[in-house]
Design an enzyme around this catalytic site. Sequence first.
Site, mmCIF file in Angstrom:
data_model
loop_
_atom_site.group_PDB
_atom_site.id
_atom_site.type_symbol
_atom_site.label_atom_id
_atom_site.label_comp_id
_atom_site.label_asym_id
_atom_site.label_seq_id
_atom_site.Cartn_x
_atom_site.Cartn_y
_atom_site.Cartn_z
ATOM 1 N N SER A 151 0.824 -1.213 0.000
ATOM 2 C CA SER A 151 0.000 0.000 0.000
ATOM 3 C C SER A 151 0.856 1.261 0.000
ATOM 4 O O SER A 151 1.803 1.393 0.781
ATOM 5 C CB SER A 151 -0.913 0.006 1.231
ATOM 6 O OG SER A 151 -1.617 1.230 1.277
ATOM 7 N N LEU A 152 0.505 2.185 -0.883
ATOM 8 C CA LEU A 152 1.198 3.479 -0.930
ATOM 9 C C LEU A 152 0.461 4.522 -0.105
ATOM 10 O O LEU A 152 0.898 5.664 -0.003
ATOM 11 C CB LEU A 152 1.296 3.965 -2.388
ATOM 12 C CG LEU A 152 2.200 3.165 -3.324
ATOM 13 C CD1 LEU A 152 2.057 3.665 -4.749
ATOM 14 C CD2 LEU A 152 3.653 3.245 -2.886
ATOM 15 N N LYS B 224 -14.003 -3.569 0.905
ATOM 16 C CA LYS B 224 -14.794 -2.401 0.497
ATOM 17 C C LYS B 224 -16.301 -2.644 0.604
ATOM 18 O O LYS B 224 -17.055 -1.706 0.844
ATOM 19 C CB LYS B 224 -14.426 -1.976 -0.929
ATOM 20 C CG LYS B 224 -13.036 -1.353 -1.024
ATOM 21 C CD LYS B 224 -12.770 -0.807 -2.408
ATOM 22 C CE LYS B 224 -11.388 -0.180 -2.483
ATOM 23 N NZ LYS B 224 -11.176 0.550 -3.732
ATOM 24 N N ASP C 186 -13.325 6.800 -5.040
ATOM 25 C CA ASP C 186 -12.579 6.238 -6.174
ATOM 26 C C ASP C 186 -12.982 6.872 -7.512
ATOM 27 O O ASP C 186 -12.130 7.316 -8.275
ATOM 28 C CB ASP C 186 -12.775 4.718 -6.252
ATOM 29 C CG ASP C 186 -11.990 3.970 -5.178
ATOM 30 O OD1 ASP C 186 -10.937 4.472 -4.748
ATOM 31 O OD2 ASP C 186 -12.439 2.882 -4.775
ATOM 32 N N GLY D 59 -14.082 -3.626 -18.904
ATOM 33 C CA GLY D 59 -14.250 -4.337 -17.641
ATOM 34 C C GLY D 59 -15.605 -4.017 -17.033
ATOM 35 O O GLY D 59 -16.189 -2.954 -17.305
ATOM 36 N N ALA D 60 -16.111 -4.959 -16.215
ATOM 37 C CA ALA D 60 -17.455 -4.785 -15.648
ATOM 38 C C ALA D 60 -17.495 -5.225 -14.191
ATOM 39 O O ALA D 60 -18.535 -5.612 -13.680
ATOM 40 C CB ALA D 60 -18.455 -5.593 -16.480
ATOM 41 N N GLY D 61 -16.348 -5.158 -13.514
ATOM 42 C CA GLY D 61 -16.284 -5.571 -12.107
ATOM 43 C C GLY D 61 -16.567 -4.421 -11.158
ATOM 44 O O GLY D 61 -17.185 -3.414 -11.543
ATOM 45 N N ALA E 151 -14.535 -2.206 -9.758
ATOM 46 C CA ALA E 151 -13.884 -0.933 -10.094
ATOM 47 C C ALA E 151 -14.664 -0.214 -11.192
ATOM 48 O O ALA E 151 -14.889 1.000 -11.129
ATOM 49 C CB ALA E 151 -12.442 -1.189 -10.535
ATOM 50 N N ARG F 25 -15.114 -9.300 -21.104
ATOM 51 C CA ARG F 25 -14.846 -10.660 -21.587
ATOM 52 C C ARG F 25 -16.113 -11.508 -21.518
ATOM 53 O O ARG F 25 -16.454 -12.210 -22.467
ATOM 54 C CB ARG F 25 -13.742 -11.255 -20.695
ATOM 55 C CG ARG F 25 -13.347 -12.660 -21.018
ATOM 56 C CD ARG F 25 -12.182 -13.078 -20.165
ATOM 57 N NE ARG F 25 -12.443 -12.894 -18.726
ATOM 58 C CZ ARG F 25 -11.573 -13.191 -17.766
ATOM 59 N NH1 ARG F 25 -10.379 -13.667 -18.091
ATOM 60 N NH2 ARG F 25 -11.880 -13.014 -16.508
HETATM 61 P P1 ATR Z 1 -12.393 -5.269 -9.647
HETATM 62 O O1 ATR Z 1 -13.145 -5.047 -8.368
HETATM 63 O O2 ATR Z 1 -10.918 -4.936 -9.536
HETATM 64 O O3 ATR Z 1 -13.020 -4.609 -10.817
HETATM 65 P P2 ATR Z 1 -13.499 -7.832 -10.394
HETATM 66 O O4 ATR Z 1 -14.808 -7.440 -9.839
HETATM 67 O O5 ATR Z 1 -12.986 -9.212 -10.146
HETATM 68 O O6 ATR Z 1 -12.351 -6.856 -9.865
HETATM 69 O O7 ATR Z 1 -13.523 -7.548 -11.988
HETATM 70 C C1 ATR Z 1 -12.437 -7.826 -12.795
HETATM 71 C C2 ATR Z 1 -12.721 -7.327 -14.220
HETATM 72 O O8 ATR Z 1 -11.557 -7.554 -15.015
HETATM 73 C C3 ATR Z 1 -13.858 -8.054 -14.910
HETATM 74 O O9 ATR Z 1 -14.450 -7.190 -15.834
HETATM 75 C C4 ATR Z 1 -13.105 -9.192 -15.626
HETATM 76 O O10 ATR Z 1 -13.797 -9.711 -16.740
HETATM 77 P P3 ATR Z 1 -14.933 -10.873 -16.547
HETATM 78 O O11 ATR Z 1 -16.121 -10.213 -15.902
HETATM 79 O O12 ATR Z 1 -15.233 -11.298 -17.952
HETATM 80 O O13 ATR Z 1 -14.301 -11.945 -15.711
HETATM 81 C C5 ATR Z 1 -11.885 -8.453 -16.080
HETATM 82 N N1 ATR Z 1 -10.731 -9.326 -16.322
HETATM 83 C C6 ATR Z 1 -9.910 -9.877 -15.398
HETATM 84 N N2 ATR Z 1 -8.957 -10.619 -16.003
HETATM 85 C C7 ATR Z 1 -9.173 -10.539 -17.327
HETATM 86 C C8 ATR Z 1 -8.517 -11.062 -18.501
HETATM 87 N N3 ATR Z 1 -7.434 -11.837 -18.395
HETATM 88 N N4 ATR Z 1 -9.028 -10.740 -19.714
HETATM 89 C C9 ATR Z 1 -10.112 -9.951 -19.822
HETATM 90 N N5 ATR Z 1 -10.771 -9.428 -18.769
HETATM 91 C C10 ATR Z 1 -10.321 -9.701 -17.540
#
Ligand code: ATR
Length: 290
Positions: free
Chosen positions: A19-20, A70, A106, A131-133, A135, A156
């Site tokens: 952690s920074l 979180k 954030d 991405g859809a996680g 963050a 993905r």
């Molecule tokens: P965070 O809270 O950091 O966003 P998360 O909720 O686990 O972490 O979400 C990770 C995101 O990165 C997702 O969108 C994931 O895609 P999937 O929903 O299809 O799994 C994406 N991700 C992680 N590794 C990946 C990879 N190697 N290629 C493409 N997408 C990736």
Amino acid sequence: MIDQQTKLFAVIGNPLEHSLSPLMHNIFLQQQGINGVYLALPVEADRLDVAVNGLEAIGIGGINVTIPYKEAVIPLMTALTPAAERCQAVNTIIPTTDGLIGDNTDGAGLMAALAEEHSWEPAGKSIALIGAGGAAKGIAAALAAAGASRIIVANRHIQRAIELATWIDQLGDCHGEATLLEGLSQPALFQQVDTFINTTSVGMSPHIEEMPPLAVQYLNDNHLVVDIIYNPLETQLLTQARQQGAKVSSGLGMFIHQGALSFEKWLGVKPETKPLYAILQAELLNKNGR
Ligand code: ATR
């Protein structure tokens, strides 16, 4: 000088070795002449409630929350701010006389960084979010609240992209759309969108040669490409985007500004963010070089 007046601040999470936040916040405290100290306090999951309630009981001045807590701290909060409520994640706890307020800086931190670095404003913008996680959700919520008109979620797994796009639609005026990562190679996308934000871990150290499948050859100097990764400082995605003439922004700015916003909420003063870029860059290079 630590004395009987020194106020305690901390980040809780697990692990916290990299952690920074302590380095950054102790600089902010010093810069603002505040008698305080900021510590990294790793907490085990089964002691999270005892830790958070105990920190409140001893009069802590402010807490940051990072991975993996979180979401887990939400039931321990007296109330959530609209930002934390929207994305159901807390990165900042503000102790008040009425109890603990859970906030999330954030998304606003990312926007403050883009405003400072590129005078970029979200109002009316069409943005591609990679991405859809968790963050991505926090950033989407902040973008929508700040007036972005359209967010295209590229992921993905399409189901997660659809879920996030539908959620964005329900927030109000911002239109959400979903696509597979393949959508990032369509030339038409680069006409419609001027900002691309990678929220995935693709390209993060040690996998520094990897990048999301964005067709960088269609980028030009009208585009802004953002990566929330700051290790490495410049991901493969940003290197290639920069070589095409696009403006780029790394995750360091978001990190610094989310911290500055937390600090401001605890103490009512805005710390100076600019000096932190060079200091944290040096720290990251130093750590990676070791
Ligand atoms: P965070 O809270 O950091 O966003 P998360 O909720 O686990 O972490 O979400 C990770 C995101 O990165 C997702 O969108 C994931 O895609 P999937 O929903 O299809 O799994 C994406 N991700 C992680 N590794 C990946 C990879 N190697 N290629 C493409 N997408 C990736």
